[in-house]
Design a protein around this motif. Sequence first.
Motif, mmCIF file in Angstrom:
data_model
loop_
_atom_site.group_PDB
_atom_site.id
_atom_site.type_symbol
_atom_site.label_atom_id
_atom_site.label_comp_id
_atom_site.label_asym_id
_atom_site.label_seq_id
_atom_site.Cartn_x
_atom_site.Cartn_y
_atom_site.Cartn_z
ATOM 1 N N MET A 286 0.740 -1.141 0.008
ATOM 2 C CA MET A 286 -0.063 -0.070 -0.045
ATOM 3 C C MET A 286 0.805 1.300 0.089
ATOM 4 O O MET A 286 0.449 2.256 -0.524
ATOM 5 N N ILE A 287 1.986 1.190 0.721
ATOM 6 C CA ILE A 287 2.966 2.254 0.460
ATOM 7 C C ILE A 287 3.960 2.474 -0.303
ATOM 8 O O ILE A 287 5.157 3.057 -0.150
ATOM 9 N N ARG A 288 3.771 1.458 -1.646
ATOM 10 C CA ARG A 288 4.795 1.379 -2.377
ATOM 11 C C ARG A 288 5.171 2.742 -3.367
ATOM 12 O O ARG A 288 6.505 3.246 -3.358
ATOM 13 N N PRO A 289 4.383 3.518 -3.503
ATOM 14 C CA PRO A 289 4.786 4.883 -4.208
ATOM 15 C C PRO A 289 5.430 5.639 -3.309
ATOM 16 O O PRO A 289 6.364 6.391 -3.792
ATOM 17 N N THR A 290 4.948 5.799 -1.892
ATOM 18 C CA THR A 290 5.928 6.550 -0.949
ATOM 19 C C THR A 290 7.162 5.970 -0.863
ATOM 20 O O THR A 290 8.277 6.590 -0.798
ATOM 21 N N MET A 291 7.403 4.808 -0.790
ATOM 22 C CA MET A 291 8.612 4.013 -0.720
ATOM 23 C C MET A 291 9.656 4.317 -1.839
ATOM 24 O O MET A 291 10.768 4.800 -1.834
ATOM 25 N N PHE A 292 8.920 4.225 -3.297
ATOM 26 C CA PHE A 292 9.630 4.850 -4.494
ATOM 27 C C PHE A 292 10.006 6.465 -4.177
ATOM 28 O O PHE A 292 11.185 6.608 -4.607
ATOM 29 N N LEU A 293 9.341 7.439 -3.587
ATOM 30 C CA LEU A 293 9.548 8.544 -3.674
ATOM 31 C C LEU A 293 10.543 8.740 -2.899
ATOM 32 O O LEU A 293 11.657 9.591 -2.933
ATOM 33 N N VAL A 294 10.747 8.105 -1.533
ATOM 34 C CA VAL A 294 11.610 8.063 -0.453
ATOM 35 C C VAL A 294 13.113 7.621 -1.058
ATOM 36 O O VAL A 294 14.080 8.455 -0.862
ATOM 37 N N LEU A 295 13.120 6.567 -1.651
ATOM 38 C CA LEU A 295 14.362 6.371 -2.274
ATOM 39 C C LEU A 295 14.899 6.936 -3.468
ATOM 40 O O LEU A 295 16.097 7.230 -3.551
ATOM 41 N N THR A 296 14.066 7.584 -4.000
ATOM 42 C CA THR A 296 14.507 8.570 -5.226
ATOM 43 C C THR A 296 15.056 9.721 -4.645
ATOM 44 O O THR A 296 16.141 9.977 -4.900
ATOM 45 N N LEU A 297 14.313 10.430 -3.793
ATOM 46 C CA LEU A 297 14.724 11.531 -3.223
ATOM 47 C C LEU A 297 16.207 11.169 -2.182
ATOM 48 O O LEU A 297 17.095 12.071 -2.350
ATOM 49 N N GLY A 298 16.329 10.239 -1.575
ATOM 50 C CA GLY A 298 17.486 9.687 -0.774
ATOM 51 C C GLY A 298 18.469 9.485 -1.868
ATOM 52 O O GLY A 298 19.647 9.895 -1.583
ATOM 53 N N LEU A 299 18.348 8.992 -2.951
ATOM 54 C CA LEU A 299 19.439 8.744 -4.073
ATOM 55 C C LEU A 299 19.963 10.034 -4.645
ATOM 56 O O LEU A 299 21.189 10.155 -4.614
ATOM 57 N N ILE A 300 18.957 10.792 -5.045
ATOM 58 C CA ILE A 300 19.542 12.132 -5.503
ATOM 59 C C ILE A 300 20.166 12.861 -4.504
ATOM 60 O O ILE A 300 21.353 13.648 -4.730
#
Length: 371
Positions: free
Chosen positions: A275-289
Motif C-alpha cells: 500500500m505504501i509502495r509509491p511513497t517508498m519509491f519517492l523516499v528512495l528516489t529523493l534519498g538517492l538524489i
Amino acid sequence: MAIDAIAAPATSPGSVPRRRRGGVRGRENLAGWIFVAPVVVILGLFLLLPILMAFWVSLTGWNGQGSPFRSGVPFVGADNYTRMFTVDGLARQDFMTSLRNNFYYVLLVVPAQTVLALSLALVVNNRMLRGKSFFRTAFYFPSVTSSVAISIVFLFMFSSSGAVNSLLAMLGLDGPQWFADSRGVLHLLLGAVGLDSPPAALSGGGPGGLTWWDWLAGPSVAMISIISLVVWTTSGTFMLMFLAALQGVPVALDEASTLDGASRWQRFRHVTLPMIRPTMFLVLTLGLIGSWQVFDQVYVMSQGNPAKTTLTPAYLSYRTAFQDFDYGRGAAISFVLFLIIIVLTLAQRTLLREREAPRRGWLRRRVPGRS
C-alpha cells in the motif's frame, strides 16, 4: 422515414463535414498558455538559461576572469570530460576517488535512512502510543535544524577527546582518530585479521586509474561520521512521508488480515508495504538524489580530508572551480554528476515499478466475429 429524411443534413456522398476551427476549446488553450506564460518565462530565464550557460562553460577553459562568452576564452570541446575518464593524471584520479567515496556513501546512507524513517513512522503511527505530537516533533526536529550547525556539533562529538571516543572508552574500546585516519573500514577489518598489505591480485590497476585495493577500501572512519550525521538529520523528513502513507492505509485491510490469522510481520509485508509502495519509491528516489549531492557536511567537517577519503563529486566540482579556478572542468564534473543521478534514478524506477502479470494465451478473450 419521411421525418428522418427531412431531419438528415443534406450532404453529398463521400463528403466529410468540416470541423470548426477555434471555438471553446481553442479559447481555453489560449487562456491556459496565457496563464502559464509567466511561469514558463521565469523558469526559462532562471533555470534553463543558466543550465545552457554552464554547459557552454564546461566546453571552455575559462579561468573565471572576465566573461565566459567573450572571444578570448579558449574552446576545448569535450576535453574537460575526457580528462576525467581517459587521460591519466590527477584530475582523473581525484574524480574516480570522489566517485568511490560517494558510492560507499550512497550504499550506506540510502538504506539506513529509509529503514530508520519507516521504523519511526511505524512507531508514531501506533494507535496505542501516547504523546504522538511530541514524538513527531522530536523525530522531525533535526531535519529543520541548520546542517552547518549540526555539522559543527558532530565535529566536536567525533574529535579525539569528544563524546563518541569517551563513550567508547567507557566500554573499554579505543576510539579512532576520526578525521585523521585515512584507512577504509574494510581495510581496518582486514588488518584486524592480519591482512595489512594488499594481495598481488588486488594491487594491480583497477578501473579509473585506481587499484582494486583502493576500490575495496570501504568508507573511511571520517566518512562514517558524516554518514551517521546525514542519516540522523534526513530520517525525520522521510518519516513524515511514510507516516502520511501509513495513515492512508485502510484499517479494514489490517483488521481483515488479522482475522485471517496473519502475523504482524505478514501484515506488514503483504498489506502495509504494497500500500505504501509509491511513497517508498519517492523516499528512495529523493534519498538517492540527495546522497549524490552531499556538499555542506563535507565542506564543514572535512573538506575532502583525510587523504581525500571524504571527497565527493559535488565538493570536487566546487573546489575545482572556486579554488583551482578551473571553471570549465568544475562545470563538467557537475554535468557528469547530473547524468549519473538521472541514470541511477531511471534504473531505480525500472527496478521498483509494478510489473503486471503476463496474460496466459488461454485466458485471452477472442474478439467476436474473428476466427
